[in-house]
Design an enzyme around this catalytic site. Structure first.
Site, PDB file in Angstrom:
ATOM      1  CB  CYS A 164      25.863 113.338 -25.033  1.00 34.79           C
ATOM      2  SG  CYS A 164      24.343 113.813 -25.911  1.00 34.79           S
ATOM      3  CG  MET A 220      25.927 119.176 -30.106  1.00 31.69           C
ATOM      4  SD  MET A 220      26.049 120.495 -31.352  1.00 31.69           S
ATOM      5  CE  MET A 220      27.749 120.998 -31.101  1.00 31.69           C
ATOM      6  CB  SER A 262      20.917 113.369 -28.579  1.00 34.89           C
ATOM      7  OG  SER A 262      21.694 114.461 -29.002  1.00 34.89           O
ATOM      8  CB  THR A 265      20.719 109.268 -34.140  1.00 30.44           C
ATOM      9  OG1 THR A 265      21.324 109.447 -35.430  1.00 30.44           O
ATOM     10  CG2 THR A 265      19.587 110.269 -34.004  1.00 30.44           C
ATOM     11  CB  SER A 266      26.122 107.880 -34.127  1.00 28.20           C
ATOM     12  OG  SER A 266      25.471 108.018 -35.367  1.00 28.20           O
ATOM     13  CE  LYS A 267      24.353 112.258 -29.613  1.00 24.12           C
ATOM     14  NZ  LYS A 267      25.558 112.966 -29.194  1.00 24.12           N
ATOM     15  CG  ASN A 308      20.645 117.337 -26.394  1.00 23.42           C
ATOM     16  OD1 ASN A 308      19.698 117.994 -25.991  1.00 23.42           O
ATOM     17  ND2 ASN A 308      21.454 117.758 -27.353  1.00 23.42           N
ATOM     18  CB  SER A 359      26.801 113.975 -34.632  1.00 17.92           C
ATOM     19  OG  SER A 359      25.971 115.124 -34.576  1.00 17.92           O
ATOM     20  CE  LYS A 391      30.380 118.306 -29.846  1.00 19.84           C
ATOM     21  NZ  LYS A 391      30.388 117.061 -30.653  1.00 19.84           N
TER      22      LYS A 391
END
Length: 395
Positions: free
Chosen positions: A104, A317, A19, A68-70, A106, A66, A277
């Site tokens: 997250c 993830m 990520s 890269t939207s963090k 990662n 998902s 998830k």
């Protein structure tokens, strides 16, 4: 009409595991964004470029997936025996909200490394050469993560020979330990919220499926690939281009969320996309990864595919890997059965980008399963640092 200028905010753009996200020190955020609320959410959405009806994130730092939207906020820890507090926001791509309901895994890797980079770890605890043990308080889920970060000449060692499937280039290895990752120690919490290792999950209008619903690392609903018409070898393009199948997965996820007590009504799921998830498992099979690499059945214990924010994840993830490792360690779960059953302290599973090994220590106490630790290796690298610019009127 007069417009306010852009605001410059110190930030770093970092890859952690498979990520990447925009990292901030709490003290560097605008004052009204240093506390949770609408201003902080609006800031993070504008940083990432959401909501974006084009699902492209052209006008922001996000990558329209998902993974890269963090956004991440780090600060010196408020907790005894911890170095840093780590708060994570999953920014929705096409809707106007930030989901704070989970971690997250990662980016937990990058949190340890950035804590050292950002001066948030006591210099006395950083060796000149060796490994710095960064004690992270994961503020979203109130759990401890230990990151073993390599250090050379007093600085984080980012380059190296460790290869991670789903990441193009090698880097330095960072070992993560997730301590007491399940909810079994929480008041009223349980690793298995339904009280069962396997349930019959009724999904209105779709059918009934065997499911293992576990809260370890992140709340996850596991189903058998075969029961939903898959082999377990699928790649992103096999699923993400099929709106009907994605809608079916979402209905299974909603049914699981209701059974796990994470939401009270199906409508609430729309504002809780990050958790739980949904993942599907199968026994080992030969397959080719998204990069074309061959994975032989004998190289893995089982296959797992997982969805994040409504789409099949390109790899796995980190938090879901914790759930996989934990469930695999407990005889009788769907994950354990797909891996061949029995007791185990580690499992190697195949995902769309390759394979990953995760360990977990589970034991039964007074008839209840508990997990003390899960561990895995990842890597992290700063891609860019400086300032992110955001129109002041947006937050």
């Amino acid at each position: 009409m007069a417009h306010l200028p852009q605001v410059k905010i110190p930030a770093a753009y970092i890859r952690g595991g498979t990520s990447k996200g925009v990292f901030f020190r709490l003290q560097d955020l605008p004052e009204r964004c240093q506390v949770s609320g609408e201003a902080r959410d609006a800031l993070f959405m504008r940083v990432i470029g959401s909501p974006d009806p084009y699902s492209a994130h052209i006008d922001g730092m996000g990558g329209a997936t998902s993974s890269t939207s963090k956004c991440v906020i780090l600060s010196k820890s408020s907790q005894p025996e911890h170095d840093v507090d780590y708060l994570y926001g999953q920014v929705s791509i096409d809707k106007a909200f930030v989901d704070w309901s989970g971690n997250c895994g990662n980016l937990s890797t990058a949190a340890g490394a950035f804590a050292i980079h950002a001066g948030l770890v006591d210099p006395a605890r950083i060796p000149e050469n060796g490994t710095c043990v960064v004690r992270i308080w994961q503020a979203n889920i109130q759990k401890t993560i230990i990151a073993h970060v390599p250090v050379t000449d007093g600085q984080v060692q980012e380059t190296g020979d460790f290869e991670l499937d789903g990441v193009t280039f090698p880097a330095a290895e960072i070992v993560l330990e997730f301590l007491d990752p399940s909810d079994d120690g929480e008041e009223g919490g349980s690793m298995f919220p339904t009280g069962n290792l396997v349930d019959d999950l009724e999904v209105p209008g779709i059918g009934s499926f065997k499911a293992t619903m576990i809260t370890a690392g992140i709340p996850t609903v596991f189903v058998n690939a075969e029961d939903i018409g898959y082999r377990g070898t699928e790649l992103r393009e096999d699923i993400n281009g099929d709106p009907a199948q994605l809608a079916r997965f979402e209905q299974i996820r909603i049914a699981g969320a209701l059974r796990m007590g994470l939401i009270k009504t199906a409508e609430e799921a729309a504002t809780r996309q990050h958790t739980p998830k949904i993942a599907f498992v199968s026994p080992p099979k030969d397959y080719r990864t998204s990069s074309g690499k061959a994975v032989k059945a004998g190289e893995v214990d089982l296959l797992v595919r997982a969805l994040s924010m409504g789409k099949l994840h390109h790899a796995m993830m980190g938090t879901c890997a914790v759930a996989i490792g934990t469930a695999a360690a407990i005889p009788g779960t769907l994950v354990n059965l797909a891996a061949g059953g029995g007791e185990r302290e580690a499992v190697r599973f195949g995902h769309p980008s390759g394979t990953l090994r995760v360990g977990a220590q589970a034991r039964r106490v007074d008839g209840q399963w508990t997990v003390t630790k899960a561990s895995m290796s990842r890597s992290a690298r700063i891609l860019m640092e400086g300032w992110v610019r955001v129109p002041a009127e947006s937050f």
